[in-house]
Design an enzyme around this catalytic site. Structure first.
Site, PDB file in Angstrom:
ATOM      1  N   SER A   1      31.317 103.293 -14.818  1.00  0.00           N
ATOM      2  CA  SER A   1      31.634 104.643 -14.367  1.00  0.00           C
ATOM      3  C   SER A   1      31.677 105.627 -15.532  1.00  0.00           C
ATOM      4  O   SER A   1      30.915 106.599 -15.579  1.00  0.00           O
ATOM      5  CB  SER A   1      32.995 104.661 -13.660  1.00  0.00           C
ATOM      6  OG  SER A   1      33.054 103.669 -12.696  1.00  0.00           O
TER       7      SER A   1
ATOM      8  N   LYS B   1      34.743  97.294 -20.661  1.00  0.00           N
ATOM      9  CA  LYS B   1      36.120  96.887 -20.465  1.00  0.00           C
ATOM     10  C   LYS B   1      36.614  96.173 -21.721  1.00  0.00           C
ATOM     11  O   LYS B   1      35.833  95.483 -22.398  1.00  0.00           O
ATOM     12  CB  LYS B   1      36.213  95.936 -19.263  1.00  0.00           C
ATOM     13  CG  LYS B   1      35.802  96.581 -17.956  1.00  0.00           C
ATOM     14  CD  LYS B   1      36.884  97.495 -17.455  1.00  0.00           C
ATOM     15  CE  LYS B   1      36.551  98.039 -16.080  1.00  0.00           C
ATOM     16  NZ  LYS B   1      37.560  98.990 -15.611  1.00  0.00           N
TER      17      LYS B   1
ATOM     18  N   GLY C   1      30.963 105.227 -18.800  1.00  0.00           N
ATOM     19  CA  GLY C   1      29.789 105.184 -19.682  1.00  0.00           C
ATOM     20  C   GLY C   1      28.620 105.951 -19.076  1.00  0.00           C
ATOM     21  O   GLY C   1      27.904 106.669 -19.776  1.00  0.00           O
TER      22      GLY C   1
ATOM     23  N   GLU D   1      42.112  95.023 -17.196  1.00  0.00           N
ATOM     24  CA  GLU D   1      42.367  95.173 -18.630  1.00  0.00           C
ATOM     25  C   GLU D   1      43.856  94.945 -18.954  1.00  0.00           C
ATOM     26  O   GLU D   1      44.365  95.462 -19.935  1.00  0.00           O
ATOM     27  CB  GLU D   1      41.920  96.558 -19.084  1.00  0.00           C
ATOM     28  CG  GLU D   1      40.425  96.758 -18.931  1.00  0.00           C
ATOM     29  CD  GLU D   1      39.943  98.123 -19.390  1.00  0.00           C
ATOM     30  OE1 GLU D   1      39.174  98.196 -20.354  1.00  0.00           O
ATOM     31  OE2 GLU D   1      40.341  99.123 -18.762  1.00  0.00           O
TER      32      GLU D   1
ATOM     33  N   ASN E   1      39.815 101.720 -22.793  1.00  0.00           N
ATOM     34  CA  ASN E   1      41.245 101.581 -22.542  1.00  0.00           C
ATOM     35  C   ASN E   1      41.808 100.447 -23.385  1.00  0.00           C
ATOM     36  O   ASN E   1      41.093  99.513 -23.726  1.00  0.00           O
ATOM     37  CB  ASN E   1      41.493 101.217 -21.071  1.00  0.00           C
ATOM     38  CG  ASN E   1      41.600 102.445 -20.183  1.00  0.00           C
ATOM     39  OD1 ASN E   1      41.811 103.554 -20.668  1.00  0.00           O
ATOM     40  ND2 ASN E   1      41.457 102.243 -18.884  1.00  0.00           N
TER      41      ASN E   1
ATOM     42  N   GLY F   1      27.729  99.841 -22.024  1.00  0.00           N
ATOM     43  CA  GLY F   1      28.672  99.728 -20.909  1.00  0.00           C
ATOM     44  C   GLY F   1      28.450 100.858 -19.930  1.00  0.00           C
ATOM     45  O   GLY F   1      29.272 101.770 -19.821  1.00  0.00           O
TER      46      GLY F   1
ATOM     47  N   ASN G   1      46.681 107.883  -8.215  1.00  0.00           N
ATOM     48  CA  ASN G   1      47.638 108.215  -9.284  1.00  0.00           C
ATOM     49  C   ASN G   1      48.719 109.183  -8.827  1.00  0.00           C
ATOM     50  O   ASN G   1      49.892 109.046  -9.181  1.00  0.00           O
ATOM     51  CB  ASN G   1      46.894 108.807 -10.492  1.00  0.00           C
ATOM     52  CG  ASN G   1      45.944 107.805 -11.128  1.00  0.00           C
ATOM     53  OD1 ASN G   1      45.976 106.623 -10.794  1.00  0.00           O
ATOM     54  ND2 ASN G   1      45.097 108.271 -12.033  1.00  0.00           N
TER      55      ASN G   1
ATOM     56  N   SER H   1      41.700 103.007 -13.164  1.00  0.00           N
ATOM     57  CA  SER H   1      40.648 102.008 -13.376  1.00  0.00           C
ATOM     58  C   SER H   1      41.134 100.620 -12.939  1.00  0.00           C
ATOM     59  O   SER H   1      40.343  99.826 -12.423  1.00  0.00           O
ATOM     60  CB  SER H   1      40.210 102.001 -14.835  1.00  0.00           C
ATOM     61  OG  SER H   1      41.326 101.837 -15.675  1.00  0.00           O
TER      62      SER H   1
ATOM     63  N   LYS I   1      47.954 107.153 -25.380  1.00  0.00           N
ATOM     64  CA  LYS I   1      47.117 106.754 -24.226  1.00  0.00           C
ATOM     65  C   LYS I   1      47.580 105.410 -23.692  1.00  0.00           C
ATOM     66  O   LYS I   1      47.605 105.185 -22.470  1.00  0.00           O
ATOM     67  CB  LYS I   1      45.637 106.702 -24.633  1.00  0.00           C
ATOM     68  CG  LYS I   1      44.746 106.167 -23.519  1.00  0.00           C
ATOM     69  CD  LYS I   1      43.370 106.741 -23.516  1.00  0.00           C
ATOM     70  CE  LYS I   1      42.438 106.062 -22.532  1.00  0.00           C
ATOM     71  NZ  LYS I   1      42.737 106.273 -21.136  1.00  0.00           N
TER      72      LYS I   1
END
Ligand code: KPL
Length: 294
Positions: free
Chosen positions: A10, A72, A12, A259, A96, A7, A195, A247, A177
């Site tokens: 970004s 993902k 990875g 996700e 995630n 993967g 964020n 993300s 998380k």
């Protein structure tokens, strides 16, 4: 250590690039990123700047000491099936959402570790990844406890200069998380803000309620996660990653699947009582996903 990063998006590419300073790394990703990395190497720009020359390919290699999975969450089942033909000593999920490790462990004949990563990364263009925020990797046994495998993967990460903690309480950390992602990702994606815009905004109560609902579901699962801790973790990550786009914001901006099923959707499906904030966020993002497919 021989490491395959499955993967090369970004995160990875960033973690793979950092690991390639010390280890033999193969990035498994998509074109045109793979060809650029093969021809010119991988450029890391931002908080640290360097160029490395990992192998890059679209197919899975036959063997590796460690498979680092960064795809993902909706691609985990496909990747698990592909990795099943690969000889591995260990696998680490740095993804995630919930449920990734169990999908991998169901088909792989090696230790499957769980991990979280708070590094900020963005694939700027094929062959170039931006390092947008320094953080840490926390990894360990997916069901908790200690192991020599987790210690040796932790040592390999540290040898590459990645700040890494080997933790014996990964189930709690994964729920923490999840609370952070449940609070931040869908809200920033729907409001189209970075964020940091959540701090003292009309949406900060929505993010806090989503995190509280997640903590309540965690407690139903036997995880000690008080509401106040879940909310303070959201506040801390909003602060630490203020300039970053989540993300899910990046996925929606790129018109891609999100996700949501493994984040707010997972909270809603695991809960034994109604979790209206997570249900609403999941419903809104799924509606966007359906519309995008038309
Ligand atoms: O993990 C993240 C994500 O964007 O998926 C957070 C922690 C929210 C940082 O942006």
């Amino acid at each position: 250590m021989d490491i395959v990063v499955v993967g090369a998006g970004s995160l990875g590419s960033l973690v793979g690039g950092l690991l390639a300073r010390e280890h033999d790394v193969t990035l498994v990703g998509r074109e045109p990123h793979v060809s650029q990395v093969t021809e010119r190497g991988l450029s890391v720009v931002g908080a640290e700047e360097f160029r490395v020359h990992p192998n890059a390919q679209t197919a899975m290699p036959e063997r590796a000491d460690l498979a680092l999975v960064t795809v993902k969450a909706y691609d985990t089942a496909t990747v698990a099936a592909d990795l099943a033909d690969c000889t591995l000593d260990a696998c680490l999920s740095l993804q995630n959402g919930m449920g990734n490790e169990s999908q991998l462990a169901a088909v792989l004949d090696c230790s499957v570790l769980a991990g979280t990563c708070s590094y900020g990364a963005r694939l700027r263009e094929p062959g170039t990844v931006a390092f947008t925020g320094r953080g840490e990797v926390v990894l360990g046994e997916r069901n908790g406890g200690q192991s020599a495998v987790a210690d040796s993967v932790g040592a390999a990460f540290r040898a590459a200069g990645i700040e890494t903690t080997v933790a014996a309480d990964m189930p709690t950390r994964l729920w923490e998380k999840l609370a952070v992602n449940a609070g931040i990702n869908a809200v920033t994606a729907l409001a189209r803000v970075e964020n940091g815009a959540l701090a003292d905004s009309p949406a900060d109560a929505i993010a806090a309620d989503a995190a509280r609902e997640t903590a309540a579901v965690a407690r139903e699962q036997g995880i000690d996660l008080p509401d106040e801790r879940a909310v303070s973790l959201v506040e801390r990550v909003v602060d630490d990653t203020a300039a970053n786009h989540s993300s899910m914001y990046q996925d929606i901006s790129a018109g891609q699947q999100t996700e949501i099923d493994a984040i707010n959707g997972y909270v809603a499906e695991t809960a034994t009582e109604r979790v209206p904030v997570n249900e609403t966020l999941a419903g809104l993002v799924r509606t966007w996903e359906r519309h995008r497919e038309r």
